[in-house]
Design an enzyme around this catalytic site. Structure first.
Site, PDB file in Angstrom:
ATOM      1  N   HIS A  73      -2.958  -6.154   1.432  1.00  0.00           N
ATOM      2  CA  HIS A  73      -3.715  -5.808   0.229  1.00  0.00           C
ATOM      3  C   HIS A  73      -3.123  -6.525  -0.991  1.00  0.00           C
ATOM      4  CE1 HIS A  73      -6.836  -3.571  -1.667  1.00  0.00           C
ATOM      5  NE2 HIS A  73      -6.075  -2.674  -2.291  1.00  0.00           N
ATOM      6  N   HIS A 106      -1.662  -6.295  -6.306  1.00  0.00           N
ATOM      7  CA  HIS A 106      -2.997  -5.738  -6.541  1.00  0.00           C
ATOM      8  C   HIS A 106      -3.705  -6.388  -7.742  1.00  0.00           C
ATOM      9  CE1 HIS A 106      -6.175  -2.641  -6.796  1.00  0.00           C
ATOM     10  NE2 HIS A 106      -5.825  -2.321  -5.566  1.00  0.00           N
ATOM     11  N   HIS A 137      -7.070   6.442  -0.637  1.00  0.00           N
ATOM     12  CA  HIS A 137      -5.836   5.869  -1.186  1.00  0.00           C
ATOM     13  C   HIS A 137      -4.637   6.774  -0.911  1.00  0.00           C
ATOM     14  CE1 HIS A 137      -9.063   3.862  -3.423  1.00  0.00           C
ATOM     15  NE2 HIS A 137      -8.218   2.860  -3.607  1.00  0.00           N
ATOM     16  N   ASP A 150      -5.470   2.682   1.007  1.00  0.00           N
ATOM     17  CA  ASP A 150      -5.054   1.509   0.232  1.00  0.00           C
ATOM     18  C   ASP A 150      -3.893   1.802  -0.718  1.00  0.00           C
ATOM     19  OD1 ASP A 150      -7.139   0.274   1.482  1.00  0.00           O
ATOM     20  OD2 ASP A 150      -8.134  -0.407  -0.345  1.00  0.00           O
TER      21      ASP A 150
END
Length: 289
Positions: A160, A164, A254, A109
């Site tokens: 995503h 964020h 990540h 991510d």
């Protein structure tokens, strides 16, 4: 029969043969013209024009008009129109993936980040493994070369959001903007619009599910959280993945959002161990309704 009589008869015979030959040639020309008109009528759909009545003297040659079909594309040879596929509006995200045998999915991510993402891609390429990258638009727009590499190497790129945010605190229009802008960047760099979506912080709401489905995306969460964003140490990350490994598991890691050097080193350690243990690391396939 005298010589003069013989010459007269030969002349009459030659004239008759010549007249018959001219008649045959004229008939063939008429048949050819009719056939040509029939072919043009079959292509253009126009009604063929009948032959003109014969006139005295030599037949006149009429100029042919340019056919309309030369200016119009032929139809019926392209691929059939595909039925638009629908995405189911879910009430909760997918946590695992289906598959035969010991199948697992690795996801990363918040990237792409030029400091860490290339190293992760290198490790995946070394073991010929495909993974999923849920990218943020504000990171992707400045690193489109990395999205192009993901496409070339067979990885899946998901949405995503752009910046964020916590979706549960945003209006519906703001959520749509966060999703759409990122979809556009992914399409430009990756070559296709994303088919998967992951909410930041795992915070989902009804609007996120509905808007994601409208944009053609399925919501995917995770089964095993490495907690690598807390920088617990490489060995701790490796242990979390190995202890959580099971068929259908989705692992969350990540490649951006902070110092991800531990995540890079951990992948180099646990990926070959998973493969040696018989796990098949792959990417999920979409299910359409």
């Amino acid at each position: 029969m005298t010589k003069d009589q013989l010459l007269t008869r030969l002349s009459s015979t030659a004239a008759a043969v010549l007249t018959r030959r001219r008649a045959l040639l004229a008939g063939a020309a008429a048949v050819g013209a009719a056939g040509t008109a029939g072919v043009l009528a079959a292509v253009t759909g126009e009604k063929p024009v009948g032959p003109a009545l014969p006139a005295a003297g030599a037949p006149a040659h009429r100029a042919l008009k340019s056919s309309a079909y030369r200016l119009q594309p032929l139809t019926g040879y392209g691929p059939p129109h595909a039925t638009r596929r629908k995405t189911l509006v879910r009430h909760e995200p997918l946590l695992k993936v289906s598959g035969r045998g010991r199948t697992m999915v690795l996801t990363f991510d918040d990237g792409p980040d030029p400091r860490y993402t290339p190293h992760i891609l290198d490790t995946l390429a070394e073991y010929d493994v495909r993974a999923m990258f849920f990218v943020c638009g504000e990171m992707a727009v400045d690193n489109q070369d990395l999205l192009a590499r993901m496409s070339d190497e067979g990885h899946v790129v998901g949405n995503h959001t752009w910046s964020h945010p916590l979706l549960t605190r945003l209006t519906r229009s703001r959520i749509r903007s966060e999703m759409e802008r990122t979809c556009d960047v992914i399409e430009d760099a990756y070559g296709e619009r994303p088919e998967w979506f992951r909410a930041p912080y795992g915070a989902w709401n009804r609007a996120a599910f509905q808007l994601g489905a409208e944009l053609g995306m399925e919501p995917l969460a995770w089964t095993v959280d490495t907690l690598d964003w807390t920088t617990p140490g490489t060995r701790r990350i490796v242990g979390t993945v190995e202890h959580g490994a099971a068929p259908g598991v989705v692992v969350l890691s990540h490649d951006a959002g902070g110092d991800r050097s531990q995540s890079v080193r951990a992948l180099r350690d646990y990926l070959p161990q998973l493969i040696d243990s018989g796990y098949h690391i792959t990417v999920p396939r979409r299910q359409y309704v």
